[in-house]
Design a protein around this motif. Structure first.
Motif, PDB file in Angstrom:
ATOM      1  N   LEU A 199      -6.850   3.514   2.220  1.00 39.38           N
ATOM      2  CA  LEU A 199      -6.332   2.232   1.750  1.00 39.38           C
ATOM      3  C   LEU A 199      -6.783   1.876   0.341  1.00 39.38           C
ATOM      4  O   LEU A 199      -6.503   0.769  -0.124  1.00 39.38           O
ATOM      5  CB  LEU A 199      -6.774   1.118   2.707  1.00 39.38           C
ATOM      6  CG  LEU A 199      -6.326   1.270   4.163  1.00 39.38           C
ATOM      7  CD1 LEU A 199      -6.974   0.203   5.027  1.00 39.38           C
ATOM      8  CD2 LEU A 199      -4.809   1.195   4.274  1.00 39.38           C
ATOM      9  N   TYR A 200      -7.465   2.790  -0.329  1.00 35.63           N
ATOM     10  CA  TYR A 200      -8.040   2.463  -1.635  1.00 35.63           C
ATOM     11  C   TYR A 200      -6.971   2.003  -2.624  1.00 35.63           C
ATOM     12  O   TYR A 200      -7.144   0.993  -3.318  1.00 35.63           O
ATOM     13  CB  TYR A 200      -8.782   3.664  -2.203  1.00 35.63           C
ATOM     14  CG  TYR A 200      -9.344   3.410  -3.592  1.00 35.63           C
ATOM     15  CD1 TYR A 200     -10.507   2.660  -3.764  1.00 35.63           C
ATOM     16  CD2 TYR A 200      -8.688   3.879  -4.729  1.00 35.63           C
ATOM     17  CE1 TYR A 200     -11.009   2.401  -5.028  1.00 35.63           C
ATOM     18  CE2 TYR A 200      -9.181   3.620  -5.996  1.00 35.63           C
ATOM     19  CZ  TYR A 200     -10.345   2.884  -6.140  1.00 35.63           C
ATOM     20  OH  TYR A 200     -10.833   2.623  -7.387  1.00 35.63           O
ATOM     21  N   GLU A 201      -5.867   2.721  -2.710  1.00 36.13           N
ATOM     22  CA  GLU A 201      -4.827   2.382  -3.687  1.00 36.13           C
ATOM     23  C   GLU A 201      -4.260   0.988  -3.410  1.00 36.13           C
ATOM     24  O   GLU A 201      -4.038   0.204  -4.331  1.00 36.13           O
ATOM     25  CB  GLU A 201      -3.707   3.425  -3.641  1.00 36.13           C
ATOM     26  CG  GLU A 201      -2.633   3.203  -4.706  1.00 36.13           C
ATOM     27  CD  GLU A 201      -1.589   4.313  -4.719  1.00 36.13           C
ATOM     28  OE1 GLU A 201      -0.573   4.148  -5.420  1.00 36.13           O
ATOM     29  OE2 GLU A 201      -1.798   5.331  -4.020  1.00 36.13           O
ATOM     30  N   ARG A 202      -4.034   0.689  -2.140  1.00 34.86           N
ATOM     31  CA  ARG A 202      -3.488  -0.616  -1.776  1.00 34.86           C
ATOM     32  C   ARG A 202      -4.479  -1.733  -2.059  1.00 34.86           C
ATOM     33  O   ARG A 202      -4.125  -2.763  -2.629  1.00 34.86           O
ATOM     34  CB  ARG A 202      -3.119  -0.611  -0.279  1.00 34.86           C
ATOM     35  CG  ARG A 202      -2.693  -1.950   0.283  1.00 34.86           C
ATOM     36  CD  ARG A 202      -1.384  -2.415  -0.303  1.00 34.86           C
ATOM     37  NE  ARG A 202      -0.965  -3.688   0.275  1.00 34.86           N
ATOM     38  CZ  ARG A 202       0.085  -4.373  -0.133  1.00 34.86           C
ATOM     39  NH1 ARG A 202       0.829  -3.926  -1.143  1.00 34.86           N
ATOM     40  NH2 ARG A 202       0.404  -5.518   0.444  1.00 34.86           N
ATOM     41  N   TYR A 203      -5.714  -1.531  -1.677  1.00 38.06           N
ATOM     42  CA  TYR A 203      -6.725  -2.577  -1.832  1.00 38.06           C
ATOM     43  C   TYR A 203      -7.173  -2.758  -3.274  1.00 38.06           C
ATOM     44  O   TYR A 203      -7.748  -3.796  -3.618  1.00 38.06           O
ATOM     45  CB  TYR A 203      -7.942  -2.267  -0.959  1.00 38.06           C
ATOM     46  CG  TYR A 203      -7.718  -2.522   0.524  1.00 38.06           C
ATOM     47  CD1 TYR A 203      -6.468  -2.892   1.004  1.00 38.06           C
ATOM     48  CD2 TYR A 203      -8.754  -2.385   1.435  1.00 38.06           C
ATOM     49  CE1 TYR A 203      -6.248  -3.122   2.343  1.00 38.06           C
ATOM     50  CE2 TYR A 203      -8.556  -2.618   2.787  1.00 38.06           C
ATOM     51  CZ  TYR A 203      -7.295  -2.985   3.240  1.00 38.06           C
ATOM     52  OH  TYR A 203      -7.089  -3.219   4.565  1.00 38.06           O
ATOM     53  N   SER A 204      -6.942  -1.773  -4.130  1.00 40.31           N
ATOM     54  CA  SER A 204      -7.385  -1.866  -5.521  1.00 40.31           C
ATOM     55  C   SER A 204      -6.419  -2.656  -6.391  1.00 40.31           C
ATOM     56  O   SER A 204      -6.725  -2.954  -7.548  1.00 40.31           O
ATOM     57  CB  SER A 204      -7.576  -0.459  -6.104  1.00 40.31           C
ATOM     58  OG  SER A 204      -6.350   0.250  -6.101  1.00 40.31           O
ATOM     59  N   GLN A 205      -5.260  -3.019  -5.841  1.00 46.05           N
ATOM     60  CA  GLN A 205      -4.303  -3.817  -6.606  1.00 46.05           C
ATOM     61  C   GLN A 205      -4.818  -5.244  -6.749  1.00 46.05           C
ATOM     62  O   GLN A 205      -5.257  -5.858  -5.782  1.00 46.05           O
ATOM     63  CB  GLN A 205      -2.942  -3.824  -5.904  1.00 46.05           C
ATOM     64  CG  GLN A 205      -2.285  -2.457  -5.827  1.00 46.05           C
ATOM     65  CD  GLN A 205      -0.966  -2.500  -5.060  1.00 46.05           C
ATOM     66  OE1 GLN A 205      -0.456  -3.568  -4.743  1.00 46.05           O
ATOM     67  NE2 GLN A 205      -0.425  -1.333  -4.749  1.00 46.05           N
ATOM     68  N   THR A 216       6.051  -7.928 -10.023  1.00 46.00           N
ATOM     69  CA  THR A 216       7.037  -7.019  -9.424  1.00 46.00           C
ATOM     70  C   THR A 216       8.263  -7.798  -8.986  1.00 46.00           C
ATOM     71  O   THR A 216       9.407  -7.329  -9.094  1.00 46.00           O
ATOM     72  CB  THR A 216       6.436  -6.286  -8.221  1.00 46.00           C
ATOM     73  OG1 THR A 216       5.900  -7.256  -7.305  1.00 46.00           O
ATOM     74  CG2 THR A 216       5.327  -5.361  -8.658  1.00 46.00           C
TER      75      THR A 216
END
Length: 220
Positions: A199-205, A216
């Motif tokens: 989930l790193y990519e999702r949570y890093s937003q 967006t």
């Protein structure tokens, strides 16, 4: 009870001076919060001013406890007010005094390096982490890490430990941990590590303002 300079209270039924563990834990929680917050100022803002004030107060508070009387320690007084509606949990004073002497040594070291020498290093960082660890274990779990070293320097029998941990262990059913519980704990820890990568990519937003359209959404 009325003596100005003494360490611990004389309570009927106890053959050694005692202190109220509930007050001590409340005091440790306040010192932990102050120390932790001051370290956040260093970490995120490079501001060393708060930690200098905290260290000065920390050292003074412990000196009052050990050299005069724990009853006159500002954080112990505040702790007594906070937990005044709770029944006292009496613990032996001698081992607490030893633990607080360790605290004086650690805080005096930080006082010299941070304030007198006006310097910081891996030494100050390490000492701060040790202090935080001691305070956290006391406040969160009621475990006095400094007290664990007391038997090394004193061969007298230790009495009235928090939770009676100095007595022979005799766990009740509610304290026992089953294989199933340990399995759940191990699986949860494994899940945390697995999810942190997944989930790193999702949570890093970076989050957007709830009441304003996200970038967006505007582009669409």
């Amino acid at each position: 009870m009325n003596k100005l300079i003494q360490f611990g209270e004389i309570v009927t039924g106890y053959d050694t001076p005692v202190l109220n563990e509930r007050e001590i834990r409340a005091s440790a929680g306040m010192l932990f919060l102050a120390t932790y917050t001051s370290l956040l100022f260093i970490l995120f803002d490079g501001n060393f001013i708060p930690v200098k004030y905290v260290i000065t107060f920390f050292l003074l508070d412990l000196l009052i406890r050990v050299l005069i009387n724990p009853r006159f320690s500002p954080t112990m007084i505040a702790g007594r007010l906070i937990v005044r509606r709770q029944s006292p949990e009496y613990v032996g004073a001698p081992q607490k005094k030893f633990a607080w002497i360790i605290g004086i040594v650690l805080s005096a070291t930080m006082f010299y390096l941070f304030i007198i020498d006006n310097s910081y290093s891996v030494i100050t960082g390490s000492v701060c982490m040790v202090c935080l660890l001691f305070l956290f274990f006391e406040a969160a779990f009621g475990i006095c890490l400094g007290c664990l070293f007391y038997p090394i320097f004193n061969r007298k029998k230790i009495e009235h430990c928090p939770g009676e941990v100095c007595k022979a262990p005799s766990k009740q059913d509610i304290q026992k941990v089953s294989i199933a519980q340990l399995t759940v704990l191990a699986l949860f820890i494994a899940l945390v590590f697995f999810a942190s990568g997944l989930l790193y990519e999702r949570y890093s937003q970076a989050p957007h303002d709830l009441f304003r359209p996200s970038p967006t959404a505007k582009s669409k």
